[in-house]
Design an enzyme around this catalytic site. Structure first.
Site, PDB file in Angstrom:
ATOM      1  N   VAL A   1       0.827  -1.204   0.000  1.00 17.00           N
ATOM      2  CA  VAL A   1       0.000   0.000   0.000  1.00 17.00           C
ATOM      3  C   VAL A   1       0.860   1.253   0.000  1.00 17.00           C
ATOM      4  CG1 VAL A   1      -1.749   1.307   1.261  1.00 17.00           C
ATOM      5  CG2 VAL A   1      -1.904  -1.183   1.139  1.00 17.00           C
TER       6      VAL A   1
ATOM      7  N   GLU B   1     -10.398   6.163   6.007  1.00 17.60           N
ATOM      8  CA  GLU B   1     -11.260   5.513   5.013  1.00 17.60           C
ATOM      9  C   GLU B   1     -10.708   4.170   4.563  1.00 17.60           C
ATOM     10  OE1 GLU B   1     -14.387   4.748   3.271  1.00 17.60           O
ATOM     11  OE2 GLU B   1     -14.374   6.927   3.522  1.00 17.60           O
TER      12      GLU B   1
ATOM     13  N   VAL C   1     -11.360   0.202   6.137  1.00 14.68           N
ATOM     14  CA  VAL C   1     -12.494  -0.694   5.890  1.00 14.68           C
ATOM     15  C   VAL C   1     -12.838  -0.693   4.401  1.00 14.68           C
ATOM     16  CG1 VAL C   1     -14.908  -1.197   6.403  1.00 14.68           C
ATOM     17  CG2 VAL C   1     -13.454  -0.201   8.177  1.00 14.68           C
TER      18      VAL C   1
ATOM     19  N   ASP D   1     -10.102 -10.113  10.869  1.00 13.82           N
ATOM     20  CA  ASP D   1     -10.060  -8.929  10.015  1.00 13.82           C
ATOM     21  C   ASP D   1     -11.453  -8.315   9.883  1.00 13.82           C
ATOM     22  OD1 ASP D   1      -8.600  -7.369   7.643  1.00 13.82           O
ATOM     23  OD2 ASP D   1     -10.508  -8.085   6.857  1.00 13.82           O
TER      24      ASP D   1
ATOM     25  N   LYS E   1     -13.196  -4.547  11.309  1.00  7.59           N
ATOM     26  CA  LYS E   1     -13.939  -3.627  10.448  1.00  7.59           C
ATOM     27  C   LYS E   1     -15.366  -3.440  10.956  1.00  7.59           C
ATOM     28  CE  LYS E   1     -11.092  -5.003   6.530  1.00  7.59           C
ATOM     29  NZ  LYS E   1     -11.017  -5.813   5.283  1.00  7.59           N
TER      30      LYS E   1
ATOM     31  N   GLY F   1      -5.921  -4.718  -1.778  1.00  7.27           N
ATOM     32  CA  GLY F   1      -4.956  -4.516  -2.848  1.00  7.27           C
ATOM     33  C   GLY F   1      -4.272  -3.174  -2.723  1.00  7.27           C
TER      34      GLY F   1
END
Length: 430
Positions: free
Chosen positions: A17, A131, A134, A203, A207, A306
């Site tokens: 990322v 942002e 999640v 995970d 969230k 991703g």
């Protein structure tokens, strides 16, 4: 008019990322400057492996001393994409103390310590945006926090983990078993070498905590979320689901109780009707279904993970925070005024699909039905198939408290005529 002094941005983490964030900051520099009203400058990048070649990043900006970087005092924004609890928590609070706002993608930290981080941001007059924590690129937190701020959200129901959705979709479409589908997900890069956080629901639970807190203006921590994994889902479960006109998804469910006086947050695999919009979410995609008083039903859909999709969400936050910085303002902080209690899982009202292996002889169905009646659980449908002294009995219930349903299952296990409970699955989305 555009101001000439650039806004200085530090990047904590430069993996999948972080490297995409740096790339977009560079390749879209002119567009970002026009949208913000000032140029943004990458002022430093904290990494663990300084010798790794990072294309497009000036090596002089790279450091292993993240603490010194956030203490510089001249930073406008710190972007945290290293994940985990520590050192991320300390680095974020240190950034606030030294004058920087923060953009984070750290779902685990926000689910555990979001209230403390919001308090630190407010104390120092800085922004905390997340942002990207999640559902990747899907705009979700900002619509809940801002676009629906004048509405009353009653339910958030979603697929928020791409790895698990890929696995379950593969099992559904090809008839593959869990391990076979997981192996394919790993080979394609959708699943980590250790997939525990995904397949056991950790995970998604993080969230869910974040979504519930924002949707219901209530502090919901990770420990408040009931969590069940999907490793026990079988091809037989999918066969049963298809007979009911359903499929199976790992769902994050956040909702107000019937009287609106409490909230629940939970994650588990569940059957949902094929007519529900979430049933058609395929592959590694995410989707979140929101139900509110005035807006009715809304669905947010897209790639949930991703490098590039997540970086898109990070950059969206960076632009918003940068604009606030220029205007001398801050965006919305934590809204927890409602302070609603989080109900335990036992009080949740849902439906069950229960598959039993039973003796194929007269009176078995009557015994099973008696157990349901004794626990106050009404039966919707029963399907029985027998052969050679053994039988499979599938019971689908009407809505009842999860505690009553759980007690029913435990009582069924004690019947001499019940050889075993082959499968238990909740039914949602109706």
């Amino acid at each position: 008019m555009m101001r000439t002094r650039p806004l200085k941005v530090a990047l904590l983490g430069c993996g999948v990322v972080g490297s995409e964030v740096a790339r977009i900051m560079t390749t879209h520099a002119d567009d970002l400057a026009a949208r913000i009203g000032a140029p943004v400058e990458l002022a430093g990048v904290a990494v663990r492996r300084p010798d790794k070649v990072r294309e497009g990043i000036d090596p002089s900006l790279v450091t292993t001393d993240a603490t010194a970087l956030v203490k510089r005092g001249d930073l406008d924004i710190v972007v945290e994409v290293i994940g985990g609890i520590e050192p991320a928590r300390t680095l974020i609070t240190t950034a606030f103390e030294h004058g920087a706002s923060v953009v984070s993608a750290n779902k685990a930290l926000l689910a555990q310590d979001g209230a403390a981080l919001h308090a630190a941001a407010e104390e120092h007059g800085k922004d905390l945006y997340y942002e990207a924590a999640v559902a990747g690129a899907i705009p979700l937190i900002r619509p809940l926090r801002e676009s629906l701020a004048g509405d009353k959200v009653n339910r958030v129901l979603g697929i928020v983990n791409g790895t698990t959705n890929f696995i379950l979709d593969k099992m559904d479409s090809t008839g593959a078993g869990y391990q076979e589908a997981l192996d394919e997900a790993t080979a394609l890069g959708y699943a980590e070498a250790d997939p525990t956080a995904d397949v056991e629901g950790f995970d998604a639970a993080a969230k869910a905590a974040i979504l519930a807190g924002i949707a219901f203006h209530t502090r919901v921590r990770l420990d408040d979320v009931h969590r069940e994994g999907m490793t026990e889902v079988t091809a037989a479960d999918f066969a049963s689901a298809k007979e009911m006109g359903c499929t199976i998804k790992l769902l994050a469910i956040c909702e107000r109780a019937g009287d609106g006086a409490s909230v629940t947050a939970r994650v588990y695999p569940a059957m949902i009707p094929l007519s529900h919009p979430l049933a058609s979410v395929r592959g590694a995609y995410n989707a979140v279904f929101v139900e509110s008083d005035a807006s009715g039903q809304l669905m947010f859909y897209g790639p949930g993970a991703g490098g590039a999709p997540t970086a898109s969400a990070v950059l969206g936050d960076l632009v918003a925070v940068a604009r606030n910085r220029i205007n001398g303002t801050t965006g919305p902080g934590e809204s927890a005024y409602a302070a609603l209690p989080v109900s335990p899982m036992g009080e949740v009202v849902t439906r069950y699909h229960i598959s039993l292996d039973v003796a194929d002889k007269p009176g078995v169905l009557a015994q099973v039905a008696t157990v349901f009646a004794e626990h106050g659980v009404s039966i919707d449908t029963v399907r029985q198939q027998g052969k050679d002294g053994e039988a499979s009995l599938v019971v689908v219930t009407h809505r009842a408290s999860d505690a009553a349903l759980g007690g029913t299952v435990e009582a069924l296990r004690k019947l001499d005529t019940v050889r075993g409970v082959a499968s238990i699955m909740r039914v949602e989305g109706e």
